[in-house]
Motif scaffolding. Structure first.
Motif, PDB file in Angstrom:
ATOM      1  N   GLY A 137       0.945  -1.578  -0.159  1.00  0.00           N
ATOM      2  CA  GLY A 137      -0.252   0.332   0.396  1.00  0.00           C
ATOM      3  C   GLY A 137       1.073   1.221  -0.261  1.00  0.00           C
ATOM      4  N   GLU A 138       1.901   1.238   0.216  1.00  0.00           N
ATOM      5  CA  GLU A 138       2.898   2.906   0.106  1.00  0.00           C
ATOM      6  C   GLU A 138       3.401   2.530  -1.570  1.00  0.00           C
ATOM      7  OE1 GLU A 138       5.507   2.125   4.534  1.00  0.00           O
ATOM      8  OE2 GLU A 138       5.864   1.780   3.075  1.00  0.00           O
ATOM      9  N   VAL A 139       3.787   4.103  -1.270  1.00  0.00           N
ATOM     10  CA  VAL A 139       4.577   4.318  -2.785  1.00  0.00           C
ATOM     11  C   VAL A 139       6.599   4.569  -2.139  1.00  0.00           C
ATOM     12  CG1 VAL A 139       5.220   6.211  -4.292  1.00  0.00           C
ATOM     13  CG2 VAL A 139       3.345   5.597  -3.773  1.00  0.00           C
ATOM     14  N   GLY A 140       6.866   3.531  -2.610  1.00  0.00           N
ATOM     15  CA  GLY A 140       8.364   3.588  -1.502  1.00  0.00           C
ATOM     16  C   GLY A 140       9.591   4.807  -2.270  1.00  0.00           C
ATOM     17  N   GLY A 141      10.634   4.854  -1.330  1.00  0.00           N
ATOM     18  CA  GLY A 141      11.581   5.582  -1.246  1.00  0.00           C
ATOM     19  C   GLY A 141      12.237   5.753  -2.420  1.00  0.00           C
ATOM     20  N   THR A 142      13.233   6.227  -2.187  1.00  0.00           N
ATOM     21  CA  THR A 142      14.597   6.465  -2.887  1.00  0.00           C
ATOM     22  C   THR A 142      15.263   5.332  -3.000  1.00  0.00           C
ATOM     23  OG1 THR A 142      14.104   8.314  -3.677  1.00  0.00           O
ATOM     24  CG2 THR A 142      16.063   7.287  -3.936  1.00  0.00           C
ATOM     25  N   LEU A 143      15.984   4.769  -4.288  1.00  0.00           N
ATOM     26  CA  LEU A 143      16.619   3.978  -4.381  1.00  0.00           C
ATOM     27  C   LEU A 143      17.860   4.079  -5.386  1.00  0.00           C
ATOM     28  CD1 LEU A 143      18.220   0.825  -3.356  1.00  0.00           C
ATOM     29  CD2 LEU A 143      16.142  -0.372  -4.148  1.00  0.00           C
ATOM     30  N   HIS A 144      18.832   3.967  -4.956  1.00  0.00           N
ATOM     31  CA  HIS A 144      19.894   4.348  -6.211  1.00  0.00           C
ATOM     32  C   HIS A 144      21.285   2.590  -6.671  1.00  0.00           C
ATOM     33  CE1 HIS A 144      18.795   8.622  -5.856  1.00  0.00           C
ATOM     34  NE2 HIS A 144      18.667   8.124  -7.966  1.00  0.00           N
ATOM     35  N   THR A 145      21.262   2.250  -7.252  1.00  0.00           N
ATOM     36  CA  THR A 145      21.078   0.614  -7.241  1.00  0.00           C
ATOM     37  C   THR A 145      23.106   0.877  -8.108  1.00  0.00           C
ATOM     38  OG1 THR A 145      20.689  -0.554  -8.843  1.00  0.00           O
ATOM     39  CG2 THR A 145      19.677  -0.347  -6.515  1.00  0.00           C
ATOM     40  N   GLN A 146      24.208   0.291  -7.623  1.00  0.00           N
ATOM     41  CA  GLN A 146      25.351   0.531  -8.911  1.00  0.00           C
ATOM     42  C   GLN A 146      26.064  -1.070  -8.649  1.00  0.00           C
ATOM     43  OE1 GLN A 146      29.331   1.720  -7.816  1.00  0.00           O
ATOM     44  NE2 GLN A 146      28.459   3.652  -9.800  1.00  0.00           N
ATOM     45  N   THR A 147      26.092  -1.389  -9.928  1.00  0.00           N
ATOM     46  CA  THR A 147      26.924  -3.064  -9.579  1.00  0.00           C
ATOM     47  C   THR A 147      28.019  -3.049 -11.222  1.00  0.00           C
ATOM     48  OG1 THR A 147      24.006  -4.259  -9.833  1.00  0.00           O
ATOM     49  CG2 THR A 147      26.292  -5.387  -9.947  1.00  0.00           C
ATOM     50  N   ARG A 148      28.953  -3.907 -10.283  1.00  0.00           N
ATOM     51  CA  ARG A 148      30.230  -3.756 -11.177  1.00  0.00           C
ATOM     52  C   ARG A 148      30.963  -5.390 -10.674  1.00  0.00           C
ATOM     53  NH1 ARG A 148      28.130   0.406 -12.390  1.00  0.00           N
ATOM     54  NH2 ARG A 148      29.252   2.376 -12.628  1.00  0.00           N
ATOM     55  N   ALA A 149      31.352  -6.083 -12.183  1.00  0.00           N
ATOM     56  CA  ALA A 149      31.839  -6.963 -12.268  1.00  0.00           C
ATOM     57  C   ALA A 149      32.754  -7.049 -13.420  1.00  0.00           C
ATOM     58  CB  ALA A 149      31.047  -8.421 -12.694  1.00  0.00           C
ATOM     59  N   TRP A 150      33.838  -7.660 -12.757  1.00  0.00           N
ATOM     60  CA  TRP A 150      35.240  -8.208 -13.615  1.00  0.00           C
ATOM     61  C   TRP A 150      35.264  -9.579 -12.931  1.00  0.00           C
ATOM     62  CZ3 TRP A 150      34.615  -3.987 -10.378  1.00  0.00           C
ATOM     63  CH2 TRP A 150      34.965  -2.923 -10.425  1.00  0.00           C
ATOM     64  N   VAL A 151      35.838 -10.253 -14.407  1.00  0.00           N
ATOM     65  CA  VAL A 151      36.800 -11.692 -14.518  1.00  0.00           C
ATOM     66  C   VAL A 151      38.291 -11.142 -14.974  1.00  0.00           C
ATOM     67  CG1 VAL A 151      36.723 -13.680 -15.804  1.00  0.00           C
ATOM     68  CG2 VAL A 151      34.245 -12.490 -15.316  1.00  0.00           C
ATOM     69  N   GLY A 152      39.130 -11.640 -14.143  1.00  0.00           N
ATOM     70  CA  GLY A 152      40.404 -11.009 -14.110  1.00  0.00           C
ATOM     71  C   GLY A 152      40.718  -9.353 -14.593  1.00  0.00           C
TER      72      GLY A 152
END
Length: 232
Positions: A137-152
């Motif tokens: 029943g809520e309007v959710g707040g603020t979310l910022h996401t950052q994803t980084r992945a390296w192979v070698g």
């Protein structure tokens, strides 16, 4: 001091170092070749000003399975904010399975989440992240996401999402959905399927946009992966 899970394969007995901060890691029984660790909140989470950091380091031909015992709720923060940062390092043929419980961003919460994964060639990771914008029943707040992945030294994945209320309802982001459920495979690929993106490098992203988290079928992907035998 961050929450830290450090696992090293050993012919006699696998070494396991667990350090508690906002979260308390606790070892669970597991079959040979697998270390299972539960993450338990050591106090109320997630509140204004919290800066949660989780470090995971696994070395050698062993699989770490991280189990979350409950979901996390980011509560109203009255103009303040919180962070949730994860740093993962896998080496020597290590494997990680981490199927997170829902991460709920309540109304008036403001959270930044970051995940950085470093894999040596031959290592694999499979991570489920279920983001829920608002309690029922809520309007959710603020979310910022950052994803980084390296192979070698090679960057495999770079993704930034602005899930603030003003931006997330765009057709190219969430639209009318309230939940973003994602399984990210790194160092191996998920089976070809609708709504699964195969990365240019060796990895995949399976994603569902749903109104209620339980409507997502990505749990089946997680269950199948948990049954997969160790091949290292």
């Amino acid at each position: 001091m961050p929450t830290r899970i450090e696992i090293a394969a050993d012919p006699v007995r696998d070494r396991c170092v667990l350090i508690t901060d906002h979260l308390s890691p606790r070892r669970l029984p597991g079959p040979p070749g697998v270390v299972r660790v539960a993450l338990v909140a050591a106090g109320a989470l997630l509140l204004a000003g919290d800066q949660v950091r989780i470090e995971v380091v696994v070395s050698g031909p062993i699989r770490l399975e991280i189990v979350e015992t409950a979901g996390t709720v980011a509560y109203a923060m009255r103009g303040s904010s919180a962070r949730w940062d994860v740093a993962i390092e896998l080496s020597g043929g290590a494997s990680l399975s981490w199927y997170g419980e829902p991460f709920v961003v309540s109304a008036d919460a403001s959270v930044t989440r970051s995940t950085a994964v470093h894999l040596e060639p031959g290592c694999t990771a499979e991570i489920r992240e279920s983001l829920v914008l608002g309690r029922y029943g809520e309007v959710g707040g603020t979310l910022h996401t950052q994803t980084r992945a390296w192979v070698g030294a090679d960057l495999l994945l770079a993704e930034d999402l602005d899930l603030s209320p003003a931006n997330r309802t765009g057709w190219a982001i969430l639209g009318q959905a309230r939940c973003l459920d994602t399984v990210t495979a790194l160092g191996h690929r998920l089976p070809e399927a609708p709504h699964t993106l195969q990365l240019e490098g060796c990895g995949s992203i399976a994603r569902r946009l749903v109104d209620q988290q339980h409507e997502s079928d990505l749990g089946r992907v997680s269950e199948a992966a948990e049954r997969t035998p160790i091949t290292h």
